[in-house]
Design an enzyme around this catalytic site. Structure first.
Site, PDB file in Angstrom:
ATOM      1  N   THR A  48       0.836  -1.204   0.000  1.00 55.78           N
ATOM      2  CA  THR A  48       0.000   0.000   0.000  1.00 55.78           C
ATOM      3  C   THR A  48       0.865   1.245   0.000  1.00 55.78           C
ATOM      4  OG1 THR A  48      -0.056   0.132   2.410  1.00 55.78           O
ATOM      5  CG2 THR A  48      -1.770  -1.200   1.375  1.00 55.78           C
TER       6      THR A  48
ATOM      7  N   VAL B 287      -9.417   4.464   3.811  1.00 50.95           N
ATOM      8  CA  VAL B 287      -9.978   3.193   3.354  1.00 50.95           C
ATOM      9  C   VAL B 287      -9.115   2.650   2.227  1.00 50.95           C
ATOM     10  CG1 VAL B 287     -11.969   2.023   2.332  1.00 50.95           C
ATOM     11  CG2 VAL B 287     -12.322   3.877   3.987  1.00 50.95           C
TER      12      VAL B 287
ATOM     13  N   ASP C 100      -4.624   4.432  13.499  1.00 51.99           N
ATOM     14  CA  ASP C 100      -4.654   3.429  12.428  1.00 51.99           C
ATOM     15  C   ASP C 100      -5.886   2.544  12.595  1.00 51.99           C
ATOM     16  OD1 ASP C 100      -4.011   1.592  10.417  1.00 51.99           O
ATOM     17  OD2 ASP C 100      -1.870   1.753  10.849  1.00 51.99           O
TER      18      ASP C 100
ATOM     19  N   LYS D  66      -5.405 -14.096  14.308  1.00 49.35           N
ATOM     20  CA  LYS D  66      -6.455 -15.082  14.578  1.00 49.35           C
ATOM     21  C   LYS D  66      -6.235 -16.342  13.749  1.00 49.35           C
ATOM     22  CE  LYS D  66     -11.418 -15.928  14.495  1.00 49.35           C
ATOM     23  NZ  LYS D  66     -12.785 -15.348  14.510  1.00 49.35           N
TER      24      LYS D  66
ATOM     25  N   HIS E 102      16.669   2.802  51.159  1.00 51.99           N
ATOM     26  CA  HIS E 102      15.510   1.930  51.359  1.00 51.99           C
ATOM     27  C   HIS E 102      14.190   2.693  51.289  1.00 51.99           C
ATOM     28  CE1 HIS E 102      18.330  -1.210  52.153  1.00 51.99           C
ATOM     29  NE2 HIS E 102      18.786  -0.642  53.260  1.00 51.99           N
TER      30      HIS E 102
ATOM     31  N   GLY F 271      26.204   3.717  50.832  1.00 52.36           N
ATOM     32  CA  GLY F 271      25.465   2.852  49.926  1.00 52.36           C
ATOM     33  C   GLY F 271      24.142   3.437  49.477  1.00 52.36           C
TER      34      GLY F 271
ATOM     35  N   GLU G  70      25.659   4.272  45.683  1.00 56.80           N
ATOM     36  CA  GLU G  70      25.193   3.401  44.605  1.00 56.80           C
ATOM     37  C   GLU G  70      24.953   4.192  43.314  1.00 56.80           C
ATOM     38  OE1 GLU G  70      24.646   0.187  44.296  1.00 56.80           O
ATOM     39  OE2 GLU G  70      24.721  -0.626  46.318  1.00 56.80           O
TER      40      GLU G  70
END
Length: 505
Positions: free
Chosen positions: A30, A61, A122, A134, A270, A299, A322
């Site tokens: 297309t 279409v 779309d 399907k 934490h 840390g 970290e």
């Protein structure tokens, strides 16, 4: 055999089409895809030759036709289907290669119009994908260029049912996600917050080594059209990949940092802050945040809302961290910090976007607004005889902004625009206050205290007074508020009611 190709993303499409042609597979296409293949010298049939009907209504279409969907849906193992297809000259279509109009990319543009968004919905593409998926017993459906090489390899012997089934599942996920994005966009247009059905779509960022613990599998996903600051869009400049817990903690740090427009530093451990501070420079803000709790920062995760300069980097490099998150790093700062092998450096600009929050529960999901209330929104009122001094006000405001991000029951102490004590996640409020006071030590003298919810009795005020705290901010609303007010007046403490609760569970 026939293949129908109609793609918005043309990555790898000429290579796939050449492989189809070499295998003797006829190609239908297309619009723009047809031009691309024709220009590449690949024989291709226009869709209008198959449907014997022109593309019309500006391309709205073109594939919605029995000659297309009959070729996709007809069962090859059912004689009645075969007979009907022959009767109507419908040729089977064995491969469908489709990806959809760029709806996500369109609505992510800052200048997108409603009309542009609608035209990028779309219709024919999802219809073909669903039909092909399907009928995956006979039809191979492709939505992702990453899958093209595998199909090229399988062409000689024909695709397997296992491959077709896996690709069909992927196609259904693809169309479901596409529709979910459209639904989300229209919810925004119609200001619907909690619809009767809520479909959330997420895109995988990466698999994680493990979840909260090594025996748990985990992955990281992102919201496709989220425009705020997200770790999913952060640029990692240095260090190993983030872990599940890193992402949780870093996100908590970003949410706290979003409270501040002045130079600010946030340290999280934490999921709770262990240091929050502002300063005239980012170096000063971080120094204060570090001093707030020099033990817990080990840390931890650090988030900053200004570029990291060499002065700030010198401070950061002396601590085991970290992650460091910042809008940018100077060359000198990056060179210094990247010399540390295990630290992760993330570049991310903090941008605020109001959004709903999702929390998974067994068999369901809780959905709520983000906690967007600010002290400017609150109807704050001084309820004691003494009013806060200018410096107490600044500390109360910082403590109040921090406490909303601490697990309930929560108490935060602040002094000189720095948190000095944090009591998080306790079963009673005075317990949280005692933890915060103990952490603050001598710094509690002259500090300000914020509580995420009202005092059910005066015991928290008494504990604050004994520690030398001079100012308190809390929602109010207890049937015993007057007892707390009287206790404050007795000890010379100023107290502000905000009438806004900040539970965090």
């Amino acid at each position: 055999m026939r293949a129908l190709i109609s793609v918005s993303d043309k990555t790898g499409i000429t290579e796939l089409a050449k492989a189809f042609h070499a295998a003797g597979i006829e190609i239908i296409s297309t619009g723009g895809t047809h031009r691309t293949l024709e220009e590449a010298g690949i024989p291709v049939i226009a869709i209008s030759e198959v449907t014997e009907f022109p593309e019309m209504l500006d391309g709205r279409v073109k594939t919605l036709h029995p000659m297309v969907h009959g070729g996709l849906l007809g069962r090859r193992d059912l004689q009645s289907h075969v007979d009907q297809m022959e009767e109507h000259d419908i040729a089977p279509i064995d491969f469908v290669v489709v990806n959809l109009y760029p709806f996500k990319e369109t609505v992510m543009k800052d200048d997108v119009t409603y009309e542009d968004a609608v035209e990028n919905i779309d219709i024919g593409g999802p219809s073909m994908l669903r039909s092909a998926a399907k009928n995956h017993a006979s039809v191979t459906v492709l939505v992702d260029p990453a899958d093209y090489p595998e199909i090229i390899r399988e062409l000689a012997d024909g695709t397997t049912l296992e491959t077709r089934k896996r690709l069909a599942a992927k196609a259904f996920r693809h169309t479901a996600a596409y529709d979910a994005l459209i639904a989300d966009y229209f919810m925004g247009q119609t200001n619907e917050k909690f619809p009767e059905q809520l479909t959330i779509t997420l895109e995988k960022v990466q698999n994680l080594r493990y979840g909260e613990n090594p025996h748990q599998e985990a992955a990281f996903y992102k919201a496709p059209i989220y425009k705020g600051a997200s770790l999913a869009s952060a640029k990692q400049l240095h260090g190993k990949e983030l872990s599940y817990n890193n992402i949780q903690d870093a996100n908590a740090a970003l949410e706290i940092l979003d409270e501040f427009r002045e130079p600010a530093a946030v340290v999280v451990k934490h999921m709770n802050p262990c240091g929050v501070a502002v300063g005239s420079t980012i170096a000063e803000a971080f120094r204060r945040a570090h001093e707030a709790d020099p033990v817990s920062i080990f840390g931890g995760i650090v988030a900053l809302n200004r570029e990291v300069d060499s002065e700030t980097a010198e401070q950061l490099s002396g601590i085991f961290l970290e992650i460091i998150i910042a809008p940018s790093f100077t060359e000198e700062a990056f060179a210094l910090l990247s010399a540390k092998k295990n630290i992760r450096l993330l570049e991310l600009e903090v941008k605020h976007v109001q959004s709903v929050r999702y929390t998974a529960v067994a068999g369901g999901m809780l959905v709520q607004d983000g906690d967007e209330e600010t002290l400017d929104d609150a109807q704050a009122k001084v309820v004691t005889k003494r009013k806060p001094s200018a410096s107490e006000w600044e500390d109360l405001k910082l403590a109040w902004r921090a406490v909303k991000h601490v697990k309930s029951n929560a108490i935060v102490l602040a002094k000189e625009e720095t948190t000095v004590g944090v009591g998080a996640g306790q079963m009673n409020r005075v317990g949280a206050a005692k933890i915060a006071i103990e952490q603050a030590g001598e710094k509690a003298q002259g500090a300000s205290l914020a509580s995420d919810a009202f005092f059910p009795m005066k015991d928290t005020v008494e504990a604050a007074a004994a520690a030398g705290i001079t100012a308190i901010i809390q929602p109010g609303g207890s049937i015993r508020d007057q007892e707390s007010i009287d206790a404050c007046d007795e000890h010379g403490i100023t107290m502000v009611f905000t009438h806004v609760r900040h539970f965090k569970h």
